[in-house]
Design a protein around this motif. Structure first.
Motif, PDB file in Angstrom:
ATOM      1  N   THR A 174     -35.768 -23.021  29.499  1.00  0.00           N
ATOM      2  CA  THR A 174     -36.552 -21.899  30.005  1.00  0.00           C
ATOM      3  C   THR A 174     -37.463 -21.358  28.916  1.00  0.00           C
ATOM      4  N   PRO A 175     -38.702 -21.020  29.264  1.00  0.00           N
ATOM      5  CA  PRO A 175     -39.591 -20.399  28.277  1.00  0.00           C
ATOM      6  C   PRO A 175     -38.985 -19.107  27.737  1.00  0.00           C
ATOM      7  N   LEU A 176     -38.075 -18.502  28.505  1.00  0.00           N
ATOM      8  CA  LEU A 176     -37.438 -17.260  28.053  1.00  0.00           C
ATOM      9  C   LEU A 176     -36.679 -17.470  26.751  1.00  0.00           C
ATOM     10  N   ALA A 177     -36.223 -18.695  26.505  1.00  0.00           N
ATOM     11  CA  ALA A 177     -35.460 -18.958  25.288  1.00  0.00           C
ATOM     12  C   ALA A 177     -36.325 -18.795  24.042  1.00  0.00           C
ATOM     13  N   VAL A 178     -37.628 -18.941  24.200  1.00  0.00           N
ATOM     14  CA  VAL A 178     -38.553 -18.766  23.075  1.00  0.00           C
ATOM     15  C   VAL A 178     -38.986 -17.304  22.997  1.00  0.00           C
ATOM     16  N   ASP A 179     -39.167 -16.748  24.194  1.00  0.00           N
ATOM     17  CA  ASP A 179     -39.713 -15.392  24.317  1.00  0.00           C
ATOM     18  C   ASP A 179     -38.765 -14.288  23.901  1.00  0.00           C
ATOM     19  N   ALA A 180     -37.465 -14.559  24.076  1.00  0.00           N
ATOM     20  CA  ALA A 180     -36.481 -13.471  24.097  1.00  0.00           C
ATOM     21  C   ALA A 180     -36.586 -12.540  22.894  1.00  0.00           C
ATOM     22  N   ASP A 181     -36.836 -13.114  21.711  1.00  0.00           N
ATOM     23  CA  ASP A 181     -36.855 -12.292  20.512  1.00  0.00           C
ATOM     24  C   ASP A 181     -38.038 -11.350  20.459  1.00  0.00           C
ATOM     25  N   ARG A 182     -39.111 -11.733  21.150  1.00  0.00           N
ATOM     26  CA  ARG A 182     -40.328 -10.924  21.085  1.00  0.00           C
ATOM     27  C   ARG A 182     -40.335  -9.815  22.137  1.00  0.00           C
ATOM     28  N   ARG A 183     -39.374  -9.870  23.026  1.00  0.00           N
ATOM     29  CA  ARG A 183     -39.419  -8.932  24.155  1.00  0.00           C
ATOM     30  C   ARG A 183     -38.760  -7.607  23.842  1.00  0.00           C
ATOM     31  N   GLN A 184     -39.226  -6.626  24.577  1.00  0.00           N
ATOM     32  CA  GLN A 184     -38.513  -5.370  24.503  1.00  0.00           C
ATOM     33  C   GLN A 184     -37.242  -5.520  25.324  1.00  0.00           C
ATOM     34  N   ARG A 185     -36.122  -5.121  24.753  1.00  0.00           N
ATOM     35  CA  ARG A 185     -34.872  -5.347  25.473  1.00  0.00           C
ATOM     36  C   ARG A 185     -34.411  -4.092  26.183  1.00  0.00           C
ATOM     37  N   PRO A 186     -34.179  -4.188  27.483  1.00  0.00           N
ATOM     38  CA  PRO A 186     -33.626  -3.021  28.172  1.00  0.00           C
ATOM     39  C   PRO A 186     -32.179  -2.812  27.709  1.00  0.00           C
ATOM     40  N   ASP A 187     -31.724  -1.564  27.726  1.00  0.00           N
ATOM     41  CA  ASP A 187     -30.321  -1.306  27.364  1.00  0.00           C
ATOM     42  C   ASP A 187     -29.400  -1.991  28.357  1.00  0.00           C
ATOM     43  N   LYS A 188     -28.221  -2.336  27.880  1.00  0.00           N
ATOM     44  CA  LYS A 188     -27.228  -2.906  28.786  1.00  0.00           C
ATOM     45  C   LYS A 188     -26.770  -1.844  29.786  1.00  0.00           C
ATOM     46  N   GLY A 189     -26.679  -2.239  31.048  1.00  0.00           N
ATOM     47  CA  GLY A 189     -26.218  -1.311  32.078  1.00  0.00           C
ATOM     48  C   GLY A 189     -24.766  -1.588  32.425  1.00  0.00           C
ATOM     49  N   GLU A 190     -24.346  -1.052  33.545  1.00  0.00           N
ATOM     50  CA  GLU A 190     -22.944  -1.196  33.974  1.00  0.00           C
ATOM     51  C   GLU A 190     -22.759  -2.397  34.895  1.00  0.00           C
ATOM     52  N   HIS A 191     -23.881  -2.924  35.406  1.00  0.00           N
ATOM     53  CA  HIS A 191     -23.753  -3.843  36.543  1.00  0.00           C
ATOM     54  C   HIS A 191     -23.492  -5.299  36.157  1.00  0.00           C
ATOM     55  N   LEU A 192     -22.795  -5.978  37.071  1.00  0.00           N
ATOM     56  CA  LEU A 192     -22.718  -7.435  37.052  1.00  0.00           C
ATOM     57  C   LEU A 192     -23.853  -7.947  37.931  1.00  0.00           C
ATOM     58  N   LEU A 193     -24.299  -9.188  37.661  1.00  0.00           N
ATOM     59  CA  LEU A 193     -25.394  -9.736  38.465  1.00  0.00           C
ATOM     60  C   LEU A 193     -25.057 -11.146  38.936  1.00  0.00           C
ATOM     61  N   ILE A 194     -25.319 -11.421  40.208  1.00  0.00           N
ATOM     62  CA  ILE A 194     -25.342 -12.825  40.667  1.00  0.00           C
ATOM     63  C   ILE A 194     -26.782 -13.108  41.061  1.00  0.00           C
ATOM     64  N   LEU A 195     -27.430 -13.990  40.295  1.00  0.00           N
ATOM     65  CA  LEU A 195     -28.830 -14.343  40.532  1.00  0.00           C
ATOM     66  C   LEU A 195     -28.882 -15.732  41.142  1.00  0.00           C
TER      67      LEU A 195
END
Ligand code: UDP
Length: 380
Positions: A174-195
């Protein structure tokens, strides 16, 4: 490197795809990296594709996705005839070294039928093949056609005739694997996710019961059959039940969807999807099928969200138990693992993704397979 590859994306969707489109997304991720490595890419796709390539050949102006129901055979026939003409012409002129095909009903059938006079071909398998043994009858006689899987477990489950033609597997990236460090990271929330698509194989019903047991909010993101938004499904009425995924959702999942602890938000895309994933405490994959490639698994790691899953299909290849996620063979144990997942390190997930699942890693591996396929084709 002087290598020209005809990349067959087929007639169904443009590349990159407008929304849904797993195969087209893989091609859109792979091609720029191949070109960076010096590979010339001729894209066989629809005219509306916007992916930058060295040359484009198209038979249809736009994606024919709506024809997947009917007239499927007609679209396949036209696309096959066109592809055969293009391949014959380019191959005769020595203009291509290899075909990298992704579309079994159009590309594989056409290329296998060319027999020994066809170009060396690598076909990427994108399906759970144990479930679709009939898809690949057309490989008979295609000695210059080789296949690769998207995971070792997918290949291991494939019919023997396919395994005999296999040159290995390449994990999805995934291109996200390259991008991740440059992104603004949202705080961790309480939720679990099924995508993912709402489907019995993806186990959203198991996830919903689990969320209620542990008392964590659960967000279900993904389409139910052809319905991308809760309002669309509600408006469709009884007719929607003809779709098996709709029946699964209404009968097994919806009774747990209370709008409070368990929510179905429909299909999410772009920044909304990434934020939902990055802010989840864990991604859940309570699988009941053998996941062939697991794009959403890789995306989750890239955005720093550990994975809790049943150890099926490619999950044990993608997830390092205790480091980037927690796996179990026992569905009943998932709730305990969800509680323990908070101990896993988000940065470690991102680091692993940035090493293993980048487009550059995927492209490098494909170049190796291209060489292998050409070697095998030139062997006496
Ligand atoms: N996806 C998305 N929005 C959704 C649900 C899924 O963008 O609401 C994407 C997801 O991010 C992934 C793909 O759809 O890129 C699903 O691919 P995967 O290999 O995980 O599952 P498949 O549906 O192909 O079995």
């Amino acid at each position: 490197m002087s290598l020209t590859v005809l990349m067959n994306a087929g007639p169904w969707l443009s590349v990159p795809p407008p929304g849904y489109g797993g195969i087209e997304n893989v091609i859109a991720t792979l091609v720029p990296e191949l070109r960076r490595l010096g590979v010339r890419v001729v894209l066989a796709s629809v005219q509306s594709s916007t992916l930058p390539v060295d040359e484009k050949v198209s038979v249809f102006a736009d994606g024919q996705f709506a024809s997947l129901q009917r007239p499927y055979n007609q679209v396949c026939g036209i696309a096959q005839a066109h592809l055969a003409g293009v391949v014959r012409e380019l191959h005769a002129r020595d203009d291509i070294d290899l075909v990298h095909d992704h579309v079994e009903a159009v590309g594989l059938a056409t290329l296998a039928a060319m027999g020994p006079s066809g170009p060396p071909t690598l076909h990427t398998l994108h399906w759970d093949l144990a479930k679709h043994p009939d898809l690949y009858g057309s490989l008979d006689g295609g000695d210059r056609v080789r296949v690769n899987g998207v995971s070792a477990s997918q290949l291991a489950r494939a019919p023997l005739a396919l395994r005999e033609h296999s040159v290995g597997h390449v994990h999805l990236s995934t291109p996200l694997a390259v991008d991740a460090d440059r992104r603004q990271r949202p705080d961790k929330g309480e939720h679990l996710l099924i995508l993912g698509r709402i489907n019995p194989g993806k186990g959203q019903d198991v996830g919903a019961r689990l969320a209620q047991r542990v008392g964590f909010p659960l967000v279900l993101a993904g389409p139910v059959g052809p319905y991308h938004r809760p309002a669309d499904l509600a408006a469709a009425g009884d007719e929607a039940r003809q779709n098996p995924d709709v029946r699964f959702f209404l009968d097994e999942v919806a009774p747990h969807v209370d709008g409070d602890l368990v929510r179905w938000v429909g299909t999410v895309a772009g920044q909304e999807r990434d934020d939902l994933l990055a802010s989840a405490r864990a991604s859940l994959f309570p699988l009941r099928w053998e996941e062939p490639g697991g794009t959403a698994v890789v995306e989750s790691l890239a955005l720093g969200t550990p994975v809790v899953a049943t150890a099926r299909g490619c999950l044990p290849e993608l997830i390092e138990h205790g480091r980037t996620g927690l796996l179990t063979a026992d569905e009943e144990e998932l709730a305990d693992l969800v509680l323990a997942a908070d101990l896993l390190d988000a940065d470690e997930c991102r680091r692993v993704a940035a090493q293993r699942f980048t487009p550059a890693v995927m492209a490098q591996r494909y170049v190796e397979l291209y060489e292998r396929v050409r070697e095998l084709a030139s062997a006496p």
